[in-house]
Design a protein around this motif. Structure first.
Motif, PDB file in Angstrom:
ATOM      1  N   MET A   1       0.828  -1.189   0.000  1.00 25.29           N
ATOM      2  CA  MET A   1       0.000   0.000   0.000  1.00 25.29           C
ATOM      3  C   MET A   1       0.872   1.252   0.000  1.00 25.29           C
ATOM      4  N   LEU A   2       1.903   1.253   0.823  1.00 27.38           N
ATOM      5  CA  LEU A   2       2.773   2.424   0.889  1.00 27.38           C
ATOM      6  C   LEU A   2       3.536   2.634  -0.410  1.00 27.38           C
ATOM      7  N   PHE A   3       3.923   1.545  -1.056  1.00 29.84           N
ATOM      8  CA  PHE A   3       4.624   1.666  -2.329  1.00 29.84           C
ATOM      9  C   PHE A   3       3.714   2.304  -3.375  1.00 29.84           C
ATOM     10  N   ILE A   4       2.479   1.839  -3.453  1.00 26.00           N
ATOM     11  CA  ILE A   4       1.526   2.378  -4.425  1.00 26.00           C
ATOM     12  C   ILE A   4       1.217   3.841  -4.122  1.00 26.00           C
ATOM     13  N   THR A   5       0.954   4.150  -2.865  1.00 23.72           N
ATOM     14  CA  THR A   5       0.664   5.528  -2.483  1.00 23.72           C
ATOM     15  C   THR A   5       1.866   6.432  -2.720  1.00 23.72           C
ATOM     16  N   TYR A  24      13.763  15.706  -1.163  1.00 24.81           N
ATOM     17  CA  TYR A  24      13.801  14.557  -0.263  1.00 24.81           C
ATOM     18  C   TYR A  24      12.421  13.935  -0.087  1.00 24.81           C
ATOM     19  N   TYR A  25      11.730  13.767  -1.196  1.00 25.63           N
ATOM     20  CA  TYR A  25      10.387  13.174  -1.153  1.00 25.63           C
ATOM     21  C   TYR A  25      10.419  11.764  -0.571  1.00 25.63           C
ATOM     22  N   PHE A  26      11.441  11.004  -0.878  1.00 26.43           N
ATOM     23  CA  PHE A  26      11.528   9.605  -0.444  1.00 26.43           C
ATOM     24  C   PHE A  26      11.462   9.455   1.069  1.00 26.43           C
ATOM     25  N   VAL A  27      11.791  10.518   1.821  1.00 27.04           N
ATOM     26  CA  VAL A  27      11.770  10.458   3.282  1.00 27.04           C
ATOM     27  C   VAL A  27      10.354  10.205   3.799  1.00 27.04           C
ATOM     28  N   ILE A  28       9.371  10.765   3.122  1.00 28.02           N
ATOM     29  CA  ILE A  28       7.994  10.667   3.603  1.00 28.02           C
ATOM     30  C   ILE A  28       7.478   9.223   3.550  1.00 28.02           C
ATOM     31  N   PRO A  29       7.486   8.556   2.384  1.00 30.33           N
ATOM     32  CA  PRO A  29       7.019   7.162   2.392  1.00 30.33           C
ATOM     33  C   PRO A  29       7.893   6.246   3.248  1.00 30.33           C
ATOM     34  N   LEU A  30       9.184   6.517   3.296  1.00 34.10           N
ATOM     35  CA  LEU A  30      10.081   5.717   4.118  1.00 34.10           C
ATOM     36  C   LEU A  30       9.717   5.833   5.598  1.00 34.10           C
ATOM     37  N   PHE A  31       9.414   7.035   6.048  1.00 33.96           N
ATOM     38  CA  PHE A  31       9.000   7.262   7.436  1.00 33.96           C
ATOM     39  C   PHE A  31       7.754   6.440   7.762  1.00 33.96           C
ATOM     40  N   PHE A  32       6.752   6.510   6.903  1.00 29.04           N
ATOM     41  CA  PHE A  32       5.516   5.787   7.173  1.00 29.04           C
ATOM     42  C   PHE A  32       5.698   4.276   7.060  1.00 29.04           C
ATOM     43  N   TYR A  33       6.589   3.835   6.193  1.00 25.92           N
ATOM     44  CA  TYR A  33       6.869   2.410   6.087  1.00 25.92           C
ATOM     45  C   TYR A  33       7.525   1.894   7.370  1.00 25.92           C
ATOM     46  N   ILE A  34       8.536   2.601   7.845  1.00 28.09           N
ATOM     47  CA  ILE A  34       9.235   2.186   9.065  1.00 28.09           C
ATOM     48  C   ILE A  34       8.287   2.199  10.257  1.00 28.09           C
ATOM     49  N   ARG A  85       7.110  24.555   3.245  1.00 26.39           N
ATOM     50  CA  ARG A  85       5.660  24.559   2.970  1.00 26.39           C
ATOM     51  C   ARG A  85       5.294  23.376   2.077  1.00 26.39           C
ATOM     52  N   ASN A  86       6.052  23.169   1.013  1.00 21.56           N
ATOM     53  CA  ASN A  86       5.781  22.054   0.110  1.00 21.56           C
ATOM     54  C   ASN A  86       5.928  20.716   0.826  1.00 21.56           C
ATOM     55  N   PHE A  87       6.986  20.585   1.613  1.00 22.30           N
ATOM     56  CA  PHE A  87       7.207  19.347   2.353  1.00 22.30           C
ATOM     57  C   PHE A  87       6.065  19.094   3.330  1.00 22.30           C
ATOM     58  N   ALA A  88       5.657  20.113   4.055  1.00 21.66           N
ATOM     59  CA  ALA A  88       4.590  19.952   5.044  1.00 21.66           C
ATOM     60  C   ALA A  88       3.268  19.580   4.371  1.00 21.66           C
ATOM     61  N   VAL A  89       2.946  20.201   3.250  1.00 25.36           N
ATOM     62  CA  VAL A  89       1.700  19.879   2.545  1.00 25.36           C
ATOM     63  C   VAL A  89       1.723  18.431   2.060  1.00 25.36           C
ATOM     64  N   ILE A  90       2.814  18.024   1.448  1.00 27.79           N
ATOM     65  CA  ILE A  90       2.937  16.646   0.955  1.00 27.79           C
ATOM     66  C   ILE A  90       2.893  15.660   2.127  1.00 27.79           C
ATOM     67  N   PHE A  91       3.573  15.992   3.206  1.00 26.76           N
ATOM     68  CA  PHE A  91       3.600  15.124   4.383  1.00 26.76           C
ATOM     69  C   PHE A  91       2.195  14.967   4.962  1.00 26.76           C
ATOM     70  N   ILE A  92       1.461  16.056   5.064  1.00 26.85           N
ATOM     71  CA  ILE A  92       0.103  16.005   5.628  1.00 26.85           C
ATOM     72  C   ILE A  92      -0.823  15.194   4.728  1.00 26.85           C
ATOM     73  N   ILE A  93      -0.708  15.358   3.420  1.00 30.40           N
ATOM     74  CA  ILE A  93      -1.527  14.564   2.504  1.00 30.40           C
ATOM     75  C   ILE A  93      -1.216  13.083   2.683  1.00 30.40           C
ATOM     76  N   PHE A  94       0.062  12.762   2.744  1.00 34.27           N
ATOM     77  CA  PHE A  94       0.462  11.365   2.934  1.00 34.27           C
ATOM     78  C   PHE A  94      -0.003  10.860   4.294  1.00 34.27           C
ATOM     79  N   TYR A  95       0.082  11.696   5.314  1.00 34.66           N
ATOM     80  CA  TYR A  95      -0.356  11.326   6.654  1.00 34.66           C
ATOM     81  C   TYR A  95      -1.852  10.990   6.661  1.00 34.66           C
ATOM     82  N   LEU A  96      -2.646  11.823   6.003  1.00 32.58           N
ATOM     83  CA  LEU A  96      -4.088  11.588   5.967  1.00 32.58           C
ATOM     84  C   LEU A  96      -4.431  10.306   5.207  1.00 32.58           C
ATOM     85  N   ILE A  97      -3.769  10.076   4.086  1.00 33.33           N
ATOM     86  CA  ILE A  97      -3.995   8.838   3.343  1.00 33.33           C
ATOM     87  C   ILE A  97      -3.618   7.636   4.208  1.00 33.33           C
TER      88      ILE A  97
END
Length: 129
Positions: A1-5, A24-34, A85-97
């Motif tokens: 699921m995390l890979f697809i998202t 450093y977009y890869f940090v976000i999915p990696l954080f949620f995966y770990i 700002r961009n990182f926080a918006v992307i992080f929050i979207i990923f967090y909500l998903i």
């Protein structure tokens, strides 16, 4: 699921919103995966027959995830204030998903535990009796 998202969100950002893309977009999915792997191992150690411990663990996990999310955003803010700002918006979207997905999984898990408990209390009688 995390890979697809992760890949899906990266593709959407890359193709439709390139101005929001961060280095450093890869940090976000990696954080949620770990975090997901840690929580899965933690849930496996919790006794199924103690629902209060399960609920407490679930709430503790939510609080830890919120706190660590704040820490990750804060660290990124110190490292790259220009794109925070961009990182926080992307992080929050990923967090909500991720929140929606985890809530669904934990709800299914709870229904499964209730089903198993019900099956153990009322075993089916054999037809031969």
């Amino acid at each position: 699921m995390l890979f697809i998202t992760g890949f899906g969100l990266w593709f959407i950002l890359h193709e439709f919103f390139p101005e929001l893309m961060i280095d450093y977009y890869f940090v976000i999915p990696l954080f949620f995966y770990i975090m997901g792997v840690i929580f899965i191992f933690r849930f496996r150690r919790t006794p199924i027959d103690e629902p209060k411990k399960m609920v407490n663990l679930y709430m503790l996990i939510r609080m830890i995830k919120i706190f660590l999310s704040f820490v990750i955003i804060l660290i990124y803010w110190f490292l790259d204030r220009q794109h925070i700002r961009n990182f926080a918006v992307i992080f929050i979207i990923f967090y909500l998903i991720n929140l929606i997905w985890e809530t669904y999984i934990y709800m299914r898990m709870e229904l499964y535990f209730k089903y198993k408990d019900k099956q153990q209390k009322n075993p089916k009688k054999s037809i031969e009796q």
